[in-house]
Design a protein around this motif. Structure first.
Motif, PDB file in Angstrom:
ATOM      1  N   LYS A 154       0.825  -1.201   0.000  1.00 46.75           N
ATOM      2  CA  LYS A 154       0.000   0.000   0.000  1.00 46.75           C
ATOM      3  C   LYS A 154       0.860   1.253   0.000  1.00 46.75           C
ATOM      4  CE  LYS A 154      -4.227  -1.812   2.143  1.00 46.75           C
ATOM      5  NZ  LYS A 154      -5.133  -1.761   3.328  1.00 46.75           N
ATOM      6  N   GLN A 155       1.934   1.242   0.774  1.00 51.50           N
ATOM      7  CA  GLN A 155       2.811   2.418   0.836  1.00 51.50           C
ATOM      8  C   GLN A 155       3.533   2.655  -0.480  1.00 51.50           C
ATOM      9  OE1 GLN A 155       5.438   1.631   4.111  1.00 51.50           O
ATOM     10  NE2 GLN A 155       3.862   1.917   5.675  1.00 51.50           N
ATOM     11  N   LYS A 190       1.371   3.726  -3.721  1.00 53.81           N
ATOM     12  CA  LYS A 190       1.020   5.151  -3.765  1.00 53.81           C
ATOM     13  C   LYS A 190       2.148   5.996  -4.331  1.00 53.81           C
ATOM     14  CE  LYS A 190      -2.155   5.060   0.189  1.00 53.81           C
ATOM     15  NZ  LYS A 190      -2.366   5.517   1.602  1.00 53.81           N
TER      16      LYS A 190
END
Length: 566
Positions: free
Chosen positions: A157-158, A161
Protein backbone atom coordinates in the motif's frame (compact mmCIF):
# COMPACT_ATOMS: atom_id res chain seq x y z
CA UNK A 1 19.08 -28.39 -12.94
CA UNK A 2 17.95 -29.63 -9.55
CA UNK A 3 14.38 -29.86 -10.86
CA UNK A 4 15.51 -32.14 -13.69
CA UNK A 5 17.43 -34.24 -11.18
CA UNK A 6 14.39 -34.76 -8.98
CA UNK A 7 12.20 -35.56 -11.98
CA UNK A 8 14.71 -38.23 -12.98
CA UNK A 9 14.79 -39.63 -9.44
CA UNK A 10 11.02 -39.97 -9.46
CA UNK A 11 11.05 -41.69 -12.83
CA UNK A 12 13.80 -44.04 -11.66
CA UNK A 13 11.89 -44.88 -8.51
CA UNK A 14 8.80 -45.61 -10.58
CA UNK A 15 10.77 -48.03 -12.70
CA UNK A 16 12.02 -49.73 -9.54
CA UNK A 17 8.56 -49.83 -8.07
CA UNK A 18 9.69 -48.02 -4.90
CA UNK A 19 6.54 -45.95 -4.53
CA UNK A 20 7.23 -44.88 -0.98
CA UNK A 21 10.57 -43.30 -1.97
CA UNK A 22 9.11 -41.54 -5.00
CA UNK A 23 6.19 -40.18 -3.01
CA UNK A 24 8.57 -38.84 -0.39
CA UNK A 25 10.32 -36.89 -3.14
CA UNK A 26 7.02 -35.78 -4.60
CA UNK A 27 5.76 -34.52 -1.24
CA UNK A 28 8.29 -31.70 -1.52
CA UNK A 29 7.12 -30.73 -5.00
CA UNK A 30 4.18 -28.58 -4.01
CA UNK A 31 2.18 -26.80 -6.71
CA UNK A 32 3.62 -26.32 -10.14
CA UNK A 33 6.67 -28.46 -9.52
CA UNK A 34 9.62 -28.51 -11.83
CA UNK A 35 10.23 -26.93 -15.18
CA UNK A 36 8.32 -28.94 -17.78
CA UNK A 37 8.51 -29.13 -21.55
CA UNK A 38 5.98 -29.64 -24.30
CA UNK A 39 6.29 -30.58 -27.94
CA UNK A 40 3.28 -28.59 -29.13
CA UNK A 41 0.64 -26.13 -28.03
CA UNK A 42 -2.20 -28.62 -28.37
CA UNK A 43 -4.09 -29.66 -25.26
CA UNK A 44 -5.50 -32.72 -26.98
CA UNK A 45 -3.07 -35.30 -25.63
CA UNK A 46 -3.86 -38.77 -24.33
CA UNK A 47 -4.56 -39.07 -20.64
CA UNK A 48 -1.88 -40.83 -18.66
CA UNK A 49 -2.97 -44.05 -17.01
CA UNK A 50 -2.93 -43.89 -13.22
CA UNK A 51 -0.06 -45.76 -11.58
CA UNK A 52 0.84 -46.62 -7.99
CA UNK A 53 2.54 -43.29 -7.42
CA UNK A 54 -0.53 -41.39 -8.61
CA UNK A 55 -2.83 -43.35 -6.32
CA UNK A 56 -0.51 -42.98 -3.33
CA UNK A 57 -0.21 -39.25 -3.95
CA UNK A 58 -3.98 -38.74 -4.10
CA UNK A 59 -4.59 -40.81 -0.97
CA UNK A 60 -1.99 -38.72 0.85
CA UNK A 61 -3.63 -35.50 -0.27
CA UNK A 62 -7.09 -36.57 0.78
CA UNK A 63 -5.80 -37.77 4.14
CA UNK A 64 -3.86 -34.61 5.00
CA UNK A 65 -5.92 -31.80 3.48
CA UNK A 66 -8.77 -33.07 1.38
CA UNK A 67 -11.42 -32.70 4.05
CA UNK A 68 -10.84 -28.97 4.37
CA UNK A 69 -12.21 -28.47 0.85
CA UNK A 70 -14.65 -31.33 0.81
CA UNK A 71 -17.54 -29.64 -1.00
CA UNK A 72 -15.49 -28.85 -4.07
CA UNK A 73 -15.16 -31.01 -7.21
CA UNK A 74 -11.84 -32.87 -7.07
CA UNK A 75 -9.32 -33.44 -9.82
CA UNK A 76 -7.09 -36.24 -8.66
CA UNK A 77 -4.08 -35.24 -10.68
CA UNK A 78 -1.86 -37.96 -12.03
CA UNK A 79 1.69 -37.18 -10.98
CA UNK A 80 2.74 -38.54 -14.37
CA UNK A 81 0.80 -35.64 -15.95
CA UNK A 82 3.59 -33.40 -14.66
CA UNK A 83 6.05 -35.02 -17.04
CA UNK A 84 6.03 -34.36 -20.75
CA UNK A 85 3.95 -31.17 -20.99
CA UNK A 86 3.37 -27.95 -19.07
CA UNK A 87 1.13 -28.14 -16.02
CA UNK A 88 -1.28 -25.52 -17.35
CA UNK A 89 -2.30 -27.92 -20.13
CA UNK A 90 -3.37 -30.46 -17.51
CA UNK A 91 -5.11 -27.74 -15.52
CA UNK A 92 -7.08 -26.94 -18.67
CA UNK A 93 -8.10 -30.57 -19.19
CA UNK A 94 -9.28 -30.84 -15.58
CA UNK A 95 -11.12 -27.53 -15.90
CA UNK A 96 -13.16 -28.93 -18.79
CA UNK A 97 -13.80 -32.10 -16.78
CA UNK A 98 -14.49 -30.71 -13.30
CA UNK A 99 -15.60 -27.13 -13.81
CA UNK A 100 -14.43 -23.63 -13.10
CA UNK A 101 -13.53 -24.19 -9.44
CA UNK A 102 -11.99 -27.46 -8.37
CA UNK A 103 -9.64 -28.96 -5.84
CA UNK A 104 -6.37 -30.27 -7.21
CA UNK A 105 -4.88 -33.22 -5.35
CA UNK A 106 -1.11 -33.39 -5.73
CA UNK A 107 1.17 -34.86 -3.09
CA UNK A 108 0.48 -33.86 0.52
CA UNK A 109 -1.41 -30.67 -0.24
CA UNK A 110 -4.62 -29.60 -1.97
CA UNK A 111 -4.88 -26.51 -4.16
CA UNK A 112 -7.92 -24.66 -5.43
CA UNK A 113 -7.81 -24.01 -9.18
CA UNK A 114 -9.97 -21.12 -10.42
CA UNK A 115 -10.84 -20.77 -14.13
CA UNK A 116 -13.81 -18.43 -13.91
CA UNK A 117 -14.01 -14.62 -14.26
CA UNK A 118 -16.69 -14.29 -11.58
CA UNK A 119 -14.53 -16.04 -9.00
CA UNK A 120 -11.38 -14.28 -10.21
CA UNK A 121 -13.08 -10.91 -9.78
CA UNK A 122 -14.00 -11.85 -6.20
CA UNK A 123 -10.42 -12.77 -5.31
CA UNK A 124 -8.60 -10.00 -7.17
CA UNK A 125 -10.93 -7.04 -6.74
CA UNK A 126 -13.92 -7.52 -4.46
CA UNK A 127 -12.05 -9.22 -1.64
CA UNK A 128 -8.48 -8.45 -2.65
CA UNK A 129 -7.04 -7.74 0.79
CA UNK A 130 -8.14 -11.11 2.13
CA UNK A 131 -5.43 -12.68 -0.05
CA UNK A 132 -1.69 -12.34 -0.41
CA UNK A 133 0.87 -13.80 -2.80
CA UNK A 134 1.49 -16.81 -0.56
CA UNK A 135 4.28 -19.15 -1.54
CA UNK A 136 5.30 -16.92 -4.45
CA UNK A 137 6.20 -14.12 -2.03
CA UNK A 138 8.20 -16.54 0.11
CA UNK A 139 10.20 -17.65 -2.91
CA UNK A 140 10.83 -14.24 -4.48
CA UNK A 141 11.57 -12.27 -1.31
CA UNK A 142 15.33 -13.06 -1.36
CA UNK A 143 15.50 -11.65 -4.90
CA UNK A 144 12.94 -8.84 -4.92
CA UNK A 145 12.88 -8.07 -1.20
CA UNK A 146 9.82 -5.93 -0.50
CA UNK A 147 9.18 -4.94 -4.10
CA UNK A 148 5.58 -4.67 -5.27
CA UNK A 149 5.19 -8.31 -6.32
CA UNK A 150 6.25 -10.13 -3.13
CA UNK A 151 5.49 -7.28 -0.67
CA UNK A 152 3.13 -7.77 2.24
CA UNK A 153 -0.09 -5.76 2.03
CA UNK A 154 1.15 -2.98 4.32
CA UNK A 155 4.35 -2.38 2.35
CA UNK A 156 2.49 -2.73 -0.93
CA UNK A 157 0.00 0.00 0.00
CA UNK A 158 2.81 2.42 0.84
CA UNK A 159 4.90 1.74 -2.25
CA UNK A 160 1.99 1.58 -4.70
CA UNK A 161 1.02 5.15 -3.76
CA UNK A 162 4.54 6.28 -4.62
CA UNK A 163 5.24 4.22 -7.75
CA UNK A 164 1.88 4.35 -9.58
CA UNK A 165 2.00 8.14 -10.21
CA UNK A 166 5.35 7.67 -11.92
CA UNK A 167 3.66 5.96 -14.89
CA UNK A 168 1.83 9.14 -15.92
CA UNK A 169 1.07 10.15 -19.49
CA UNK A 170 4.06 12.49 -19.97
CA UNK A 171 6.42 9.78 -18.74
CA UNK A 172 4.90 7.23 -21.11
CA UNK A 173 5.18 9.67 -24.01
CA UNK A 174 8.88 10.13 -23.21
CA UNK A 175 9.27 6.37 -22.95
CA UNK A 176 8.01 5.91 -26.52
CA UNK A 177 11.17 7.71 -27.64
CA UNK A 178 13.28 5.28 -25.64
CA UNK A 179 11.31 2.31 -26.98
CA UNK A 180 11.94 3.61 -30.50
CA UNK A 181 15.65 4.25 -29.97
CA UNK A 182 16.24 0.80 -28.51
CA UNK A 183 14.19 -0.88 -31.23
CA UNK A 184 16.26 0.96 -33.84
CA UNK A 185 19.34 -0.72 -32.40
CA UNK A 186 17.75 -4.12 -32.94
CA UNK A 187 16.64 -3.22 -36.48
CA UNK A 188 20.13 -1.94 -37.34
CA UNK A 189 21.69 -5.12 -35.95
CA UNK A 190 19.43 -7.24 -38.16
CA UNK A 191 20.22 -5.09 -41.22
CA UNK A 192 23.96 -5.38 -40.62
CA UNK A 193 23.74 -9.14 -40.20
CA UNK A 194 21.73 -9.43 -43.43
CA UNK A 195 24.24 -7.24 -45.27
CA UNK A 196 27.02 -9.65 -44.37
CA UNK A 197 25.17 -12.51 -46.04
CA UNK A 198 26.16 -13.12 -49.64
CA UNK A 199 23.41 -15.39 -50.89
CA UNK A 200 20.55 -14.18 -53.05
CA UNK A 201 17.71 -14.24 -50.54
CA UNK A 202 19.59 -11.99 -48.13
CA UNK A 203 17.94 -13.87 -45.26
CA UNK A 204 19.42 -14.73 -41.90
CA UNK A 205 18.39 -17.16 -39.19
CA UNK A 206 17.98 -15.62 -35.75
CA UNK A 207 16.72 -16.68 -32.35
CA UNK A 208 14.20 -13.87 -32.01
CA UNK A 209 13.38 -14.78 -28.43
CA UNK A 210 17.00 -14.02 -27.48
CA UNK A 211 16.99 -10.81 -29.54
CA UNK A 212 13.77 -9.61 -27.92
CA UNK A 213 15.18 -10.44 -24.52
CA UNK A 214 18.17 -8.16 -25.16
CA UNK A 215 15.91 -5.42 -26.49
CA UNK A 216 13.63 -5.59 -23.43
CA UNK A 217 16.62 -5.40 -21.10
CA UNK A 218 17.91 -2.24 -22.77
CA UNK A 219 14.49 -0.60 -22.55
CA UNK A 220 14.04 -1.44 -18.86
CA UNK A 221 17.52 -0.16 -18.08
CA UNK A 222 17.02 3.23 -19.72
CA UNK A 223 13.36 3.71 -18.80
CA UNK A 224 13.51 2.63 -15.18
CA UNK A 225 17.12 3.21 -14.04
CA UNK A 226 18.57 5.61 -16.63
CA UNK A 227 21.23 2.94 -17.25
CA UNK A 228 22.22 1.76 -20.72
CA UNK A 229 22.84 -1.99 -20.63
CA UNK A 230 23.57 -1.96 -24.36
CA UNK A 231 22.79 -5.68 -24.41
CA UNK A 232 21.65 -5.66 -28.05
CA UNK A 233 25.23 -5.11 -29.20
CA UNK A 234 27.54 -6.13 -26.35
CA UNK A 235 28.04 -8.18 -23.21
CA UNK A 236 29.20 -7.01 -19.80
CA UNK A 237 29.45 -8.40 -16.26
CA UNK A 238 26.29 -6.50 -15.33
CA UNK A 239 24.33 -7.99 -18.25
CA UNK A 240 25.52 -11.50 -17.41
CA UNK A 241 24.55 -10.93 -13.78
CA UNK A 242 21.09 -9.69 -14.77
CA UNK A 243 20.42 -12.79 -16.86
CA UNK A 244 21.76 -15.01 -14.11
CA UNK A 245 19.36 -13.41 -11.66
CA UNK A 246 16.47 -13.67 -14.12
CA UNK A 247 17.12 -17.40 -14.52
CA UNK A 248 17.25 -17.84 -10.76
CA UNK A 249 13.97 -15.95 -10.31
CA UNK A 250 12.43 -18.25 -12.91
CA UNK A 251 13.88 -21.30 -11.18
CA UNK A 252 12.59 -20.30 -7.77
CA UNK A 253 9.14 -19.36 -9.01
CA UNK A 254 8.64 -22.82 -10.50
CA UNK A 255 10.54 -25.04 -8.06
CA UNK A 256 8.72 -25.39 -4.80
CA UNK A 257 11.47 -27.04 -2.79
CA UNK A 258 13.16 -24.04 -1.14
CA UNK A 259 16.50 -25.78 -0.85
CA UNK A 260 18.17 -22.35 -1.15
CA UNK A 261 17.00 -21.69 2.45
CA UNK A 262 18.99 -24.62 3.80
CA UNK A 263 22.07 -23.77 5.91
CA UNK A 264 25.17 -23.25 3.79
CA UNK A 265 23.24 -23.66 0.51
CA UNK A 266 24.52 -20.28 -0.64
CA UNK A 267 28.06 -21.64 -0.82
CA UNK A 268 27.55 -25.42 -1.12
CA UNK A 269 25.24 -25.35 -4.17
CA UNK A 270 27.10 -23.97 -7.24
CA UNK A 271 24.06 -22.24 -8.77
CA UNK A 272 23.36 -20.51 -5.46
CA UNK A 273 26.95 -19.31 -5.18
CA UNK A 274 26.65 -17.88 -8.67
CA UNK A 275 23.29 -16.31 -7.84
CA UNK A 276 24.68 -14.44 -4.84
CA UNK A 277 27.61 -13.20 -6.92
CA UNK A 278 25.20 -12.02 -9.63
CA UNK A 279 22.96 -10.34 -7.07
CA UNK A 280 25.90 -8.44 -5.62
CA UNK A 281 26.94 -7.17 -9.07
CA UNK A 282 23.41 -5.88 -9.75
CA UNK A 283 22.92 -4.42 -6.28
CA UNK A 284 26.25 -2.59 -6.51
CA UNK A 285 25.13 -1.17 -9.87
CA UNK A 286 21.71 -0.14 -8.53
CA UNK A 287 23.25 1.35 -5.39
CA UNK A 288 25.47 3.53 -7.57
CA UNK A 289 22.51 4.67 -9.69
CA UNK A 290 20.44 5.46 -6.58
CA UNK A 291 23.34 7.36 -5.02
CA UNK A 292 23.87 9.43 -8.18
CA UNK A 293 20.14 10.18 -8.44
CA UNK A 294 19.99 11.33 -4.83
CA UNK A 295 23.03 13.55 -5.23
CA UNK A 296 21.23 15.45 -7.99
CA UNK A 297 17.81 15.39 -6.34
CA UNK A 298 15.34 18.15 -7.25
CA UNK A 299 12.49 17.66 -4.79
CA UNK A 300 8.97 18.54 -5.96
CA UNK A 301 5.33 17.61 -5.43
CA UNK A 302 3.80 14.87 -7.55
CA UNK A 303 1.83 17.30 -9.70
CA UNK A 304 4.95 19.30 -10.59
CA UNK A 305 6.90 16.16 -11.34
CA UNK A 306 4.20 15.05 -13.76
CA UNK A 307 4.22 18.47 -15.44
CA UNK A 308 7.94 18.43 -16.21
CA UNK A 309 8.92 18.80 -19.85
CA UNK A 310 9.90 15.19 -20.43
CA UNK A 311 10.75 15.89 -24.06
CA UNK A 312 13.86 17.83 -22.97
CA UNK A 313 14.60 16.11 -19.68
CA UNK A 314 18.02 14.45 -19.75
CA UNK A 315 16.97 11.82 -17.23
CA UNK A 316 13.31 10.84 -17.65
CA UNK A 317 13.64 7.56 -15.75
CA UNK A 318 11.26 6.24 -13.14
CA UNK A 319 14.12 6.26 -10.64
CA UNK A 320 14.46 10.04 -11.09
CA UNK A 321 10.73 10.46 -10.39
CA UNK A 322 10.87 8.30 -7.24
CA UNK A 323 13.92 10.09 -5.86
CA UNK A 324 12.55 13.59 -6.56
CA UNK A 325 9.08 12.99 -5.12
CA UNK A 326 8.49 15.20 -2.08
CA UNK A 327 7.48 13.33 1.06
CA UNK A 328 8.38 9.94 -0.38
CA UNK A 329 11.73 9.52 1.33
CA UNK A 330 12.65 5.88 1.42
CA UNK A 331 15.79 3.98 2.28
CA UNK A 332 18.07 2.79 -0.49
CA UNK A 333 17.20 -0.86 0.12
CA UNK A 334 13.49 -0.31 -0.59
CA UNK A 335 14.32 1.60 -3.76
CA UNK A 336 16.62 -1.22 -4.83
CA UNK A 337 13.85 -3.76 -4.16
CA UNK A 338 11.44 -1.70 -6.26
CA UNK A 339 13.92 -1.44 -9.13
CA UNK A 340 14.85 -5.13 -8.99
CA UNK A 341 11.18 -6.10 -9.14
CA UNK A 342 10.56 -3.93 -12.18
CA UNK A 343 13.73 -5.21 -13.84
CA UNK A 344 12.67 -8.86 -13.59
CA UNK A 345 8.92 -8.49 -14.11
CA UNK A 346 9.19 -5.92 -16.90
CA UNK A 347 11.89 -7.71 -18.82
CA UNK A 348 10.30 -11.17 -18.81
CA UNK A 349 6.82 -10.04 -19.86
CA UNK A 350 7.84 -7.92 -22.83
CA UNK A 351 10.30 -10.43 -24.25
CA UNK A 352 7.61 -13.13 -24.08
CA UNK A 353 4.90 -10.96 -25.66
CA UNK A 354 7.10 -10.13 -28.65
CA UNK A 355 8.20 -13.75 -29.02
CA UNK A 356 4.67 -15.13 -29.18
CA UNK A 357 3.38 -12.28 -31.34
CA UNK A 358 5.94 -13.16 -34.02
CA UNK A 359 5.28 -16.88 -33.53
CA UNK A 360 1.57 -16.36 -34.21
CA UNK A 361 2.05 -13.94 -37.10
CA UNK A 362 4.53 -16.27 -38.80
CA UNK A 363 1.79 -18.91 -38.91
CA UNK A 364 -0.69 -16.41 -40.32
CA UNK A 365 0.96 -14.62 -43.29
CA UNK A 366 -2.21 -12.76 -44.24
CA UNK A 367 -2.38 -11.22 -40.76
CA UNK A 368 1.30 -10.31 -40.94
CA UNK A 369 0.71 -8.54 -44.26
CA UNK A 370 -2.27 -6.72 -42.78
CA UNK A 371 -0.13 -5.57 -39.85
CA UNK A 372 2.66 -4.41 -42.18
CA UNK A 373 0.18 -2.50 -44.33
CA UNK A 374 -1.07 -0.67 -41.23
CA UNK A 375 2.49 0.19 -40.18
CA UNK A 376 3.29 1.53 -43.66
CA UNK A 377 0.11 3.60 -43.74
CA UNK A 378 0.46 5.09 -40.25
CA UNK A 379 4.20 5.62 -40.04
CA UNK A 380 5.48 6.10 -43.55
CA UNK A 381 9.01 7.38 -43.00
CA UNK A 382 8.16 9.03 -39.67
CA UNK A 383 9.34 7.88 -36.26
CA UNK A 384 6.81 6.43 -33.85
CA UNK A 385 5.13 8.74 -31.34
CA UNK A 386 2.47 8.12 -28.73
CA UNK A 387 -0.10 9.51 -31.16
CA UNK A 388 0.93 7.14 -33.92
CA UNK A 389 0.70 4.23 -31.47
CA UNK A 390 -2.94 5.19 -31.00
CA UNK A 391 -3.41 4.78 -34.76
CA UNK A 392 -1.69 1.38 -34.84
CA UNK A 393 -4.90 -0.36 -33.83
CA UNK A 394 -4.19 -3.73 -35.42
CA UNK A 395 -0.67 -3.93 -33.98
CA UNK A 396 -2.08 -3.23 -30.52
CA UNK A 397 -4.70 -5.95 -31.00
CA UNK A 398 -2.01 -8.43 -32.03
CA UNK A 399 -0.15 -7.71 -28.81
CA UNK A 400 -3.18 -8.32 -26.60
CA UNK A 401 -4.27 -11.39 -28.58
CA UNK A 402 -0.82 -12.91 -28.05
CA UNK A 403 -1.25 -12.18 -24.34
CA UNK A 404 -4.60 -13.93 -24.42
CA UNK A 405 -3.22 -17.08 -26.03
CA UNK A 406 0.10 -17.03 -24.15
CA UNK A 407 -0.55 -15.19 -20.87
CA UNK A 408 2.44 -13.99 -18.90
CA UNK A 409 2.27 -15.51 -16.33
CA UNK A 410 -0.10 -18.42 -17.06
CA UNK A 411 -0.97 -18.70 -13.35
CA UNK A 412 -1.58 -16.16 -10.61
CA UNK A 413 -0.93 -17.50 -7.12
CA UNK A 414 -2.81 -16.37 -4.03
CA UNK A 415 -3.24 -17.56 -0.44
CA UNK A 416 -6.29 -16.78 1.69
CA UNK A 417 -5.45 -14.82 4.84
CA UNK A 418 -8.80 -15.61 6.45
CA UNK A 419 -11.85 -17.75 5.89
CA UNK A 420 -13.73 -16.83 2.77
CA UNK A 421 -16.52 -18.07 0.54
CA UNK A 422 -15.84 -18.19 -3.15
CA UNK A 423 -18.69 -17.79 -5.65
CA UNK A 424 -19.58 -20.97 -7.47
CA UNK A 425 -18.86 -19.43 -10.84
CA UNK A 426 -20.38 -20.57 -14.11
CA UNK A 427 -21.98 -24.01 -13.72
CA UNK A 428 -20.59 -24.27 -10.19
CA UNK A 429 -22.39 -24.63 -6.87
CA UNK A 430 -25.00 -21.94 -6.28
CA UNK A 431 -23.96 -21.94 -2.61
CA UNK A 432 -20.34 -21.24 -3.49
CA UNK A 433 -17.34 -22.85 -1.83
CA UNK A 434 -16.10 -22.19 1.69
CA UNK A 435 -12.33 -22.07 2.00
CA UNK A 436 -10.34 -21.85 5.24
CA UNK A 437 -7.50 -19.45 5.96
CA UNK A 438 -4.22 -20.59 4.44
CA UNK A 439 -5.76 -22.08 1.28
CA UNK A 440 -3.45 -21.85 -1.72
CA UNK A 441 -5.16 -20.85 -4.96
CA UNK A 442 -4.09 -21.06 -8.59
CA UNK A 443 -5.89 -18.50 -10.73
CA UNK A 444 -5.42 -20.08 -14.14
CA UNK A 445 -5.14 -17.16 -16.53
CA UNK A 446 -4.51 -19.64 -19.33
CA UNK A 447 -7.87 -21.32 -18.64
CA UNK A 448 -9.69 -18.00 -18.42
CA UNK A 449 -8.24 -16.82 -21.71
CA UNK A 450 -9.11 -20.02 -23.55
CA UNK A 451 -12.41 -20.80 -21.85
CA UNK A 452 -15.00 -22.04 -24.40
CA UNK A 453 -17.71 -20.56 -22.18
CA UNK A 454 -16.49 -16.96 -22.43
CA UNK A 455 -14.70 -16.84 -25.78
CA UNK A 456 -15.70 -17.83 -29.31
CA UNK A 457 -13.10 -20.03 -31.04
CA UNK A 458 -10.85 -19.64 -27.98
CA UNK A 459 -7.79 -21.36 -29.44
CA UNK A 460 -7.75 -19.35 -32.67
CA UNK A 461 -5.49 -16.35 -33.29
CA UNK A 462 -8.02 -13.60 -34.06
CA UNK A 463 -6.83 -10.10 -33.06
CA UNK A 464 -10.07 -8.63 -34.43
CA UNK A 465 -12.11 -10.38 -31.72
CA UNK A 466 -11.42 -7.49 -29.32
CA UNK A 467 -13.42 -5.11 -31.51
CA UNK A 468 -16.64 -7.14 -31.28
CA UNK A 469 -18.96 -7.03 -28.24
CA UNK A 470 -19.98 -10.37 -26.76
CA UNK A 471 -23.16 -10.69 -24.72
CA UNK A 472 -23.15 -12.52 -21.41
CA UNK A 473 -25.55 -15.04 -22.97
CA UNK A 474 -27.33 -15.68 -19.72
CA UNK A 475 -24.20 -16.33 -17.65
CA UNK A 476 -25.27 -15.08 -14.23
CA UNK A 477 -22.80 -12.67 -12.66
CA UNK A 478 -20.79 -11.99 -15.83
CA UNK A 479 -21.33 -8.80 -17.83
CA UNK A 480 -20.01 -10.03 -21.14
CA UNK A 481 -17.38 -8.36 -23.31
CA UNK A 482 -17.83 -4.71 -24.24
CA UNK A 483 -15.01 -2.72 -25.92
CA UNK A 484 -16.72 0.52 -24.84
CA UNK A 485 -16.82 -0.31 -21.13
CA UNK A 486 -13.43 1.32 -20.45
CA UNK A 487 -13.50 4.70 -22.27
CA UNK A 488 -10.11 6.00 -23.31
CA UNK A 489 -8.30 2.70 -22.80
CA UNK A 490 -5.77 2.07 -25.57
CA UNK A 491 -5.73 -1.65 -24.91
CA UNK A 492 -8.42 -4.18 -23.92
CA UNK A 493 -8.29 -4.91 -20.20
CA UNK A 494 -10.01 -6.82 -17.40
CA UNK A 495 -12.78 -4.22 -17.15
CA UNK A 496 -13.77 -4.58 -20.82
CA UNK A 497 -13.91 -8.36 -20.46
CA UNK A 498 -15.28 -8.38 -16.89
CA UNK A 499 -12.27 -10.42 -15.70
CA UNK A 500 -12.37 -13.00 -18.50
CA UNK A 501 -9.17 -11.33 -19.76
CA UNK A 502 -6.40 -10.78 -17.21
CA UNK A 503 -3.20 -9.93 -19.08
CA UNK A 504 -1.80 -8.03 -16.08
CA UNK A 505 -4.01 -9.25 -13.25
CA UNK A 506 -6.82 -7.12 -11.92
CA UNK A 507 -7.99 -5.21 -8.90
CA UNK A 508 -5.75 -3.21 -6.55
CA UNK A 509 -2.69 -5.42 -7.05
CA UNK A 510 -2.81 -5.30 -10.82
CA UNK A 511 0.60 -4.79 -12.44
CA UNK A 512 1.48 -1.10 -12.15
CA UNK A 513 3.57 -1.13 -15.34
CA UNK A 514 0.96 -2.59 -17.70
CA UNK A 515 0.81 0.41 -20.06
CA UNK A 516 4.61 0.64 -20.14
CA UNK A 517 4.86 -3.02 -21.21
CA UNK A 518 2.05 -2.78 -23.79
CA UNK A 519 3.43 0.36 -25.41
CA UNK A 520 6.93 -1.09 -25.45
CA UNK A 521 5.70 -4.25 -27.17
CA UNK A 522 3.66 -2.27 -29.71
CA UNK A 523 6.55 -0.03 -30.72
CA UNK A 524 9.05 -2.87 -31.01
CA UNK A 525 6.69 -5.10 -33.00
CA UNK A 526 5.76 -2.27 -35.39
CA UNK A 527 9.41 -1.42 -36.08
CA UNK A 528 10.39 -5.02 -36.78
CA UNK A 529 7.41 -5.55 -39.11
CA UNK A 530 8.11 -2.27 -40.89
CA UNK A 531 11.52 -3.50 -42.03
CA UNK A 532 11.39 -7.29 -42.17
CA UNK A 533 9.49 -10.37 -43.25
CA UNK A 534 9.69 -13.23 -40.78
CA UNK A 535 9.16 -16.97 -41.23
CA UNK A 536 9.59 -19.82 -38.76
CA UNK A 537 12.70 -21.85 -39.52
CA UNK A 538 10.75 -25.09 -39.14
CA UNK A 539 7.16 -25.88 -38.27
CA UNK A 540 5.19 -24.50 -35.35
CA UNK A 541 5.26 -27.97 -33.79
CA UNK A 542 9.05 -27.73 -33.58
CA UNK A 543 8.77 -24.87 -31.08
CA UNK A 544 8.84 -26.53 -27.68
CA UNK A 545 7.34 -24.76 -24.68
CA UNK A 546 8.91 -24.39 -21.27
CA UNK A 547 6.71 -23.17 -18.46
CA UNK A 548 7.96 -21.00 -15.67
CA UNK A 549 7.11 -17.55 -14.44
CA UNK A 550 6.34 -16.93 -18.11
CA UNK A 551 5.69 -19.16 -21.11
CA UNK A 552 8.78 -19.31 -23.27
CA UNK A 553 10.56 -21.66 -25.64
CA UNK A 554 12.93 -24.48 -24.82
CA UNK A 555 15.56 -23.73 -27.48
CA UNK A 556 14.59 -20.32 -28.82
CA UNK A 557 12.29 -19.00 -31.53
CA UNK A 558 14.44 -19.58 -34.60
CA UNK A 559 13.19 -17.63 -37.59
CA UNK A 560 14.25 -16.64 -41.08
CA UNK A 561 14.47 -12.86 -41.21
CA UNK A 562 14.87 -10.88 -44.41
CA UNK A 563 14.27 -7.37 -45.62
CA UNK A 564 10.78 -6.70 -46.87
CA UNK A 565 10.42 -6.66 -50.62
CA UNK A 566 9.29 -3.30 -51.99
Amino acid sequence: MVSDYICQLIEDNLQLGEVHKANKLLSCMVGMGAKIQCQSTSTEEPKTKRNLLDNASNLLTNFLSGGRLGSMPTAEGAVSDLFGRPLFFSLYDWFLEHGSVYKLAFGPKAFVVVSDPIVARHILRENAFSYDKGVLADILEPIMGKGLIPADIGTWKQRRKVIAPGFHSSFLEAMVKIFTACSERTVLKFENLIERENHEEKAIELDLEAEFSSLALDIIGLGVFNYDFGSVTKESPVIKAVYGTLFEAEHRSTFYIPYWNLPFASWVVPRQRKFHRDLKVINDCLDGLIRNAKESREEADVEKLQQRDYSTLKDASLLRFLVDMRGADVDDRQLRDDLMTMLIAGHETTAAVLTWSIFLLAQNPSKMRKAQAEVDSVLGEERITLESVRELEYIRLIVVESLRLYPQPPLLIRRSLQEDKLPGGYMGSEDGYAIPAGTDIFLSVYNLHRSPYFWDRPNEFEPERFLVPKASEGIKGWSGFDPNRSPGAMYPNEVIADFAFLPFGGGPRKCVGDQFALLESTVALAMVLKKFDVELRGSAEDVELVTGATIHTKTGLWCKVKRRST
